[in-house]
Design a protein around this motif. Structure first.
Motif, PDB file in Angstrom:
ATOM      1  N   ARG A  30      -0.017  -9.398 -13.634  1.00  0.00           N
ATOM      2  CA  ARG A  30       0.423  -8.368 -14.325  1.00  0.00           C
ATOM      3  C   ARG A  30      -0.408  -6.880 -13.571  1.00  0.00           C
ATOM      4  O   ARG A  30       0.631  -6.176 -13.017  1.00  0.00           O
ATOM      5  N   LEU A  31      -2.038  -7.177 -13.756  1.00  0.00           N
ATOM      6  CA  LEU A  31      -2.946  -6.541 -13.359  1.00  0.00           C
ATOM      7  C   LEU A  31      -1.867  -6.033 -11.311  1.00  0.00           C
ATOM      8  O   LEU A  31      -2.539  -5.563 -11.934  1.00  0.00           O
ATOM      9  N   ALA A  32      -2.084  -7.054 -10.926  1.00  0.00           N
ATOM     10  CA  ALA A  32      -1.378  -7.407  -9.816  1.00  0.00           C
ATOM     11  C   ALA A  32      -0.409  -6.410  -9.374  1.00  0.00           C
ATOM     12  O   ALA A  32      -0.721  -5.796  -8.330  1.00  0.00           O
ATOM     13  N   LYS A  33       0.743  -6.718 -10.178  1.00  0.00           N
ATOM     14  CA  LYS A  33       1.623  -6.012  -9.501  1.00  0.00           C
ATOM     15  C   LYS A  33       1.386  -4.178  -9.913  1.00  0.00           C
ATOM     16  O   LYS A  33       2.254  -3.325  -8.895  1.00  0.00           O
ATOM     17  N   LYS A  34       0.887  -4.222 -10.795  1.00  0.00           N
ATOM     18  CA  LYS A  34       0.724  -2.773 -11.507  1.00  0.00           C
ATOM     19  C   LYS A  34      -0.258  -1.802 -10.357  1.00  0.00           C
ATOM     20  O   LYS A  34       0.602  -0.581  -9.750  1.00  0.00           O
ATOM     21  N   ILE A  35      -1.407  -2.686  -9.601  1.00  0.00           N
ATOM     22  CA  ILE A  35      -2.162  -1.933  -8.576  1.00  0.00           C
ATOM     23  C   ILE A  35      -1.420  -2.018  -7.297  1.00  0.00           C
ATOM     24  O   ILE A  35      -1.377  -1.253  -7.153  1.00  0.00           O
ATOM     25  N   ASP A  36      -0.352  -2.769  -7.212  1.00  0.00           N
ATOM     26  CA  ASP A  36       0.447  -2.625  -6.057  1.00  0.00           C
ATOM     27  C   ASP A  36       1.022  -1.239  -6.212  1.00  0.00           C
ATOM     28  O   ASP A  36       1.746  -0.812  -4.858  1.00  0.00           O
ATOM     29  N   LYS A  37       1.752  -1.059  -7.455  1.00  0.00           N
ATOM     30  CA  LYS A  37       3.006   0.025  -7.767  1.00  0.00           C
ATOM     31  C   LYS A  37       2.268   1.057  -7.640  1.00  0.00           C
ATOM     32  O   LYS A  37       2.655   1.859  -6.932  1.00  0.00           O
ATOM     33  N   GLN A  38       0.887   1.462  -7.785  1.00  0.00           N
ATOM     34  CA  GLN A  38      -0.441   2.418  -8.055  1.00  0.00           C
ATOM     35  C   GLN A  38      -0.301   3.066  -6.316  1.00  0.00           C
ATOM     36  O   GLN A  38      -0.944   3.854  -5.843  1.00  0.00           O
ATOM     37  N   ILE A  39      -0.385   1.842  -5.587  1.00  0.00           N
ATOM     38  CA  ILE A  39      -1.510   1.621  -4.346  1.00  0.00           C
ATOM     39  C   ILE A  39      -0.141   2.962  -3.705  1.00  0.00           C
ATOM     40  O   ILE A  39      -0.444   3.414  -2.975  1.00  0.00           O
ATOM     41  N   ALA A  40       1.527   1.795  -3.567  1.00  0.00           N
ATOM     42  CA  ALA A  40       2.194   2.739  -3.020  1.00  0.00           C
ATOM     43  C   ALA A  40       2.614   4.392  -3.760  1.00  0.00           C
ATOM     44  O   ALA A  40       3.254   4.347  -2.865  1.00  0.00           O
ATOM     45  N   GLY A  41       2.694   4.216  -4.866  1.00  0.00           N
ATOM     46  CA  GLY A  41       2.841   6.077  -5.162  1.00  0.00           C
ATOM     47  C   GLY A  41       1.677   6.806  -4.862  1.00  0.00           C
ATOM     48  O   GLY A  41       1.714   8.139  -4.287  1.00  0.00           O
ATOM     49  N   LEU A  42       0.320   5.920  -4.320  1.00  0.00           N
ATOM     50  CA  LEU A  42      -0.906   6.817  -4.091  1.00  0.00           C
ATOM     51  C   LEU A  42      -1.181   7.037  -2.258  1.00  0.00           C
ATOM     52  O   LEU A  42      -1.283   8.198  -1.854  1.00  0.00           O
ATOM     53  N   GLU A  43       0.028   6.207  -1.598  1.00  0.00           N
ATOM     54  CA  GLU A  43       0.066   6.210  -0.732  1.00  0.00           C
ATOM     55  C   GLU A  43       1.280   7.578   0.232  1.00  0.00           C
ATOM     56  O   GLU A  43       1.114   8.580   0.486  1.00  0.00           O
ATOM     57  N   LYS A  44       1.989   7.575  -0.738  1.00  0.00           N
ATOM     58  CA  LYS A  44       3.156   8.657  -1.105  1.00  0.00           C
ATOM     59  C   LYS A  44       2.607   9.670  -0.886  1.00  0.00           C
ATOM     60  O   LYS A  44       2.575  11.018   0.285  1.00  0.00           O
ATOM     61  N   MET A  45       1.430   9.861  -1.865  1.00  0.00           N
ATOM     62  CA  MET A  45       1.489  11.774  -2.221  1.00  0.00           C
ATOM     63  C   MET A  45      -0.547  12.022  -1.587  1.00  0.00           C
ATOM     64  O   MET A  45      -0.113  12.927  -1.361  1.00  0.00           O
ATOM     65  N   MET A  46      -0.636  10.881  -0.543  1.00  0.00           N
ATOM     66  CA  MET A  46      -2.325  11.061  -0.469  1.00  0.00           C
ATOM     67  C   MET A  46      -1.996  11.873   1.079  1.00  0.00           C
ATOM     68  O   MET A  46      -1.230  11.502   1.959  1.00  0.00           O
ATOM     69  N   ARG A  47      -3.119  12.656   1.718  1.00  0.00           N
ATOM     70  CA  ARG A  47      -2.287  13.726   2.495  1.00  0.00           C
ATOM     71  C   ARG A  47      -4.198  13.401   3.358  1.00  0.00           C
ATOM     72  O   ARG A  47      -4.763  14.617   3.752  1.00  0.00           O
ATOM     73  N   PRO A  48      -4.190  12.236   4.124  1.00  0.00           N
ATOM     74  CA  PRO A  48      -5.355  12.021   4.349  1.00  0.00           C
ATOM     75  C   PRO A  48      -5.860  12.868   6.033  1.00  0.00           C
ATOM     76  O   PRO A  48      -5.201  12.995   6.641  1.00  0.00           O
ATOM     77  N   LYS A  49      -6.906  13.533   6.135  1.00  0.00           N
ATOM     78  CA  LYS A  49      -7.413  14.499   6.745  1.00  0.00           C
ATOM     79  C   LYS A  49      -8.944  14.222   7.221  1.00  0.00           C
ATOM     80  O   LYS A  49      -9.885  13.760   6.310  1.00  0.00           O
ATOM     81  N   VAL A  50      -9.234  14.733   8.770  1.00  0.00           N
ATOM     82  CA  VAL A  50     -11.382  14.362   9.203  1.00  0.00           C
ATOM     83  C   VAL A  50     -11.276  14.933   9.953  1.00  0.00           C
ATOM     84  O   VAL A  50     -10.638  15.428  10.686  1.00  0.00           O
ATOM     85  N   LEU A  51     -12.430  16.030   9.491  1.00  0.00           N
ATOM     86  CA  LEU A  51     -12.755  17.043  10.296  1.00  0.00           C
ATOM     87  C   LEU A  51     -14.508  16.572  11.224  1.00  0.00           C
ATOM     88  O   LEU A  51     -14.897  16.010  10.479  1.00  0.00           O
ATOM     89  N   TYR A  52     -14.340  16.694  12.338  1.00  0.00           N
ATOM     90  CA  TYR A  52     -15.921  15.929  12.435  1.00  0.00           C
ATOM     91  C   TYR A  52     -16.410  16.509  14.263  1.00  0.00           C
ATOM     92  O   TYR A  52     -15.271  17.828  14.655  1.00  0.00           O
ATOM     93  N   THR A  53     -17.248  16.595  13.898  1.00  0.00           N
ATOM     94  CA  THR A  53     -18.238  17.310  15.705  1.00  0.00           C
ATOM     95  C   THR A  53     -19.262  16.583  15.927  1.00  0.00           C
ATOM     96  O   THR A  53     -19.864  16.044  15.196  1.00  0.00           O
ATOM     97  N   THR A  54     -19.320  16.165  17.093  1.00  0.00           N
ATOM     98  CA  THR A  54     -20.693  15.907  17.523  1.00  0.00           C
ATOM     99  C   THR A  54     -21.975  16.797  18.085  1.00  0.00           C
ATOM    100  O   THR A  54     -21.660  17.553  18.526  1.00  0.00           O
TER     101      THR A  54
END
Ligand code: SF4
Length: 225
Positions: A30-54
């Motif tokens: 039950r918990l594993a399914k809930k986590i799967d569902k929340q991962i799918a929801g979060l994947e849709k809303m996250m906007r990953p970005k990385v700023l970098y310099t060397t």
């Protein structure tokens, strides 16, 4: 200063379990399914970005690394790990504020377990973003027979949290909308800053230079062995 906004972070369910203090086998379906569902929801809303310099490393004396532009970092473990590198990459990664919003909404609605799970997934997602980013840099520098070291973030290992200000002074954080407050906390919360070294593949060995191998802090959450 560069921005990577097309990373493809793969959120590890096992990592989420661990962050929730669960072992893979002990998680109910039950918990594993809930986590799967929340991962799918979060994947849709996250906007990953990385700023970098060397920056080039000019010298390493004791626990102090001096970089071009007279930037000085203080950590004996970073100094040792990067001892054979010629440059250092500063990065700031975020998955955006939408994730904070969904955690806050769950808290307001007293859905505490949802908030707790979203928080763990958010942490796994921003780590996966940095991992994907570093893998890309590794593939790039490999063409010149080079590789990257382990990563370090202010507040972990022996690198003091107040050095977070130095990391932010090197990076133009406005470019990806990440702020730092007086207590060195970042907003959005699911953001990570840090550094890794780059040097010749013949000289830089991730396992050999891993300071955790010889460290007695066996309960350290950042341990990498
Ligand atoms: S276990 Fe590793 S990350 Fe933790 S303090 Fe020791 S060297 Fe640093």
């Amino acid at each position: 200063m560069k921005i990577v906004d097309d990373t493809r972070p793969v959120i590890s369910k096992e990592k989420v379990f661990r962050l929730l203090g669960q072992k893979d086998k002990g998680v109910s379906s039950r918990l594993a399914k809930k986590i799967d569902k929340q991962i799918a929801g979060l994947e849709k809303m996250m906007r990953p970005k990385v700023l970098y310099t060397t920056k080039k490393i000019q010298k390493i004396e004791g626990s102090t690394l001096t970089l071009e532009g007279d930037i000085k970092l203080k950590s004996s473990k970073i100094s040792k790990t990067l001892g054979k590198c010629d440059r250092i990459t500063f990065f700031l990664a975020t998955i955006g504020e939408q994730v904070d919003n969904v955690i806050n909404t769950s808290l307001k609605e007293k859905k505490l377990s949802d908030a707790y799970i979203y928080d763990a997934i958010g942490s796994a997602a921003v780590e996966a973003t940095v991992e994907d980013f570093q893998n890309r840099i590794d593939s790039k520098v490999k063409e010149n027979d080079q590789r990257t070291t382990l990563r370090f973030s202010p507040g972990y290992c022996d690198w003091k949290i107040n050095e977070q200000k130095k990391v932010f002074s090197v990076l133009e954080n406005d470019l990806i909308d990440v702020d730092l407050n007086e207590s060195y906390l970042m907003a959005p919360r699911k953001s990570v800053s840090g550094v890794f070294g780059i040097g010749s593949s013949k000289l830089v060995d991730k396992d050999e230079t891993n300071p955790c191998r010889l460290c007695g802090m066996h309960t350290c959450v950042a341990r990498r062995v």
